[in-house]
Scaffold this active site. Structure first.
Site, PDB file in Angstrom:
ATOM      1  N   CYS A 145       0.760   3.525   3.989  1.00 27.57           N
ATOM      2  CA  CYS A 145       1.012   2.537   4.705  1.00 27.57           C
ATOM      3  C   CYS A 145       1.886   2.120   4.531  1.00 27.57           C
ATOM      4  O   CYS A 145       2.341   1.000   5.677  1.00 27.57           O
ATOM      5  CB  CYS A 145      -0.600   2.116   5.535  1.00 27.57           C
ATOM      6  SG  CYS A 145      -1.754   0.733   5.095  1.00 27.57           S
ATOM      7  N   CYS A 203      -8.600  -5.486  -9.567  1.00 29.85           N
ATOM      8  CA  CYS A 203      -8.199  -5.262 -10.504  1.00 29.85           C
ATOM      9  C   CYS A 203      -7.470  -3.241 -10.178  1.00 29.85           C
ATOM     10  O   CYS A 203      -8.336  -2.623  -9.426  1.00 29.85           O
ATOM     11  CB  CYS A 203      -9.065  -4.396 -11.376  1.00 29.85           C
ATOM     12  SG  CYS A 203      -9.024  -3.351 -12.982  1.00 29.85           S
ATOM     13  N   CYS A 208      -5.112   0.652   6.245  1.00 31.74           N
ATOM     14  CA  CYS A 208      -5.179   2.417   6.556  1.00 31.74           C
ATOM     15  C   CYS A 208      -6.606   3.102   6.148  1.00 31.74           C
ATOM     16  O   CYS A 208      -7.035   3.797   6.008  1.00 31.74           O
ATOM     17  CB  CYS A 208      -3.996   3.417   5.829  1.00 31.74           C
ATOM     18  SG  CYS A 208      -3.799   3.146   4.026  1.00 31.74           S
ATOM     19  N   CYS A 213       0.825  -1.216  -0.082  1.00 31.20           N
ATOM     20  CA  CYS A 213       0.167   0.616  -0.144  1.00 31.20           C
ATOM     21  C   CYS A 213       0.665   1.795   0.302  1.00 31.20           C
ATOM     22  O   CYS A 213       2.083   1.301   0.716  1.00 31.20           O
ATOM     23  CB  CYS A 213      -0.765   0.079   1.361  1.00 31.20           C
ATOM     24  SG  CYS A 213      -1.808   1.484   1.333  1.00 31.20           S
ATOM     25  N   CYS A 253      -7.554  -1.095   1.456  1.00 27.44           N
ATOM     26  CA  CYS A 253      -6.416  -1.090   2.256  1.00 27.44           C
ATOM     27  C   CYS A 253      -6.947  -1.927   3.314  1.00 27.44           C
ATOM     28  O   CYS A 253      -7.502  -0.630   3.588  1.00 27.44           O
ATOM     29  CB  CYS A 253      -5.489  -0.161   2.401  1.00 27.44           C
ATOM     30  SG  CYS A 253      -3.864  -1.248   3.808  1.00 27.44           S
TER      31      CYS A 253
HETATM   32 ZN    ZN Z   1      -3.094   1.013   3.545  1.00 28.09          ZN
END
Ligand code: ZN
Length: 173
Positions: A93, A161, A141, A90, A138
């Site tokens: 984060c 996707c 976060c 991510c 995510c």
């Molecule tokens: Zn994240």
């Protein structure tokens, strides 16, 4: 007469009046006691930042995708062509999201995967643009990553996707 029995007799009275007026569904709605989840209430994630903090921490393209649910232009992300072994994390984060071993060429112009890492992501129903899609974010976060569709390859049949702008690639050492 206690409070609850007063309420009960009021409900019965409403029910009688309602039935008489043909308003039974309205009465049923008024009498609903279960709390209704506030869909617009922000979810709690392990990593939380204020909007100002996110703006400062992210590049504009990352911010638009992760925090404003934008979709990057197809074929615009360098991660489309990322073919090394490693992990896609991510961009907000650092949470590991996808292994390169689940990446495949979907032809859509967005980095695509057939499975996320365990407990890496969460999903929600996205009804924007007159479609019902499954949004992917995510798990750490809450940053928006993309969507998941059921036209992916084996073994899962799923197509995650992703927006390349929402991720960074960490090659294996
Ligand atoms: Zn994240």
């Amino acid at each position: 007469m206690g409070y609850s029995s007063t309420m009960e007799s009021r409900r019965q009275l409403f029910a009688i009046i309602g039935a008489a007026l043909g308003l039974t569904p309205v009465v049923a709605w008024l009498g609903r006691s279960a709390p209704v989840e506030n869909a617009s209430a922000p979810k709690r994630f392990p990593v939380t930042r204020s909007d100002t903090e996110w703006r400062a921490a992210l590049l504009p393209a990352q911010y638009e995708v992760l925090r404003e649910h934008a979709t990057e232009r197809a074929f615009s992300s360098p991660l489309n062509h990322e073919g090394r072994r490693g992990t896609f994390v991510c961009a907000g984060c650092g949470q590991p999201l996808y292994s390169s071993t689940t990446k495949y060429e979907s032809g859509t112009g967005w980095p695509s995967f057939w499975a996320p890492l365990e407990n890496a992501i969460g999903t929600s129903v996205d009804r924007s643009f007159l479609m019902v899609r499954t949004e992917v974010h995510c798990a750490r976060c809450g940053g928006h990553l993309g969507h998941v569709f059921s036209d992916g390859p084996k073994p899962t049949g799923l197509r995650y996707c992703m927006n390349g702008a929402a991720m960074k690639f960490v090659p294996d050492a």
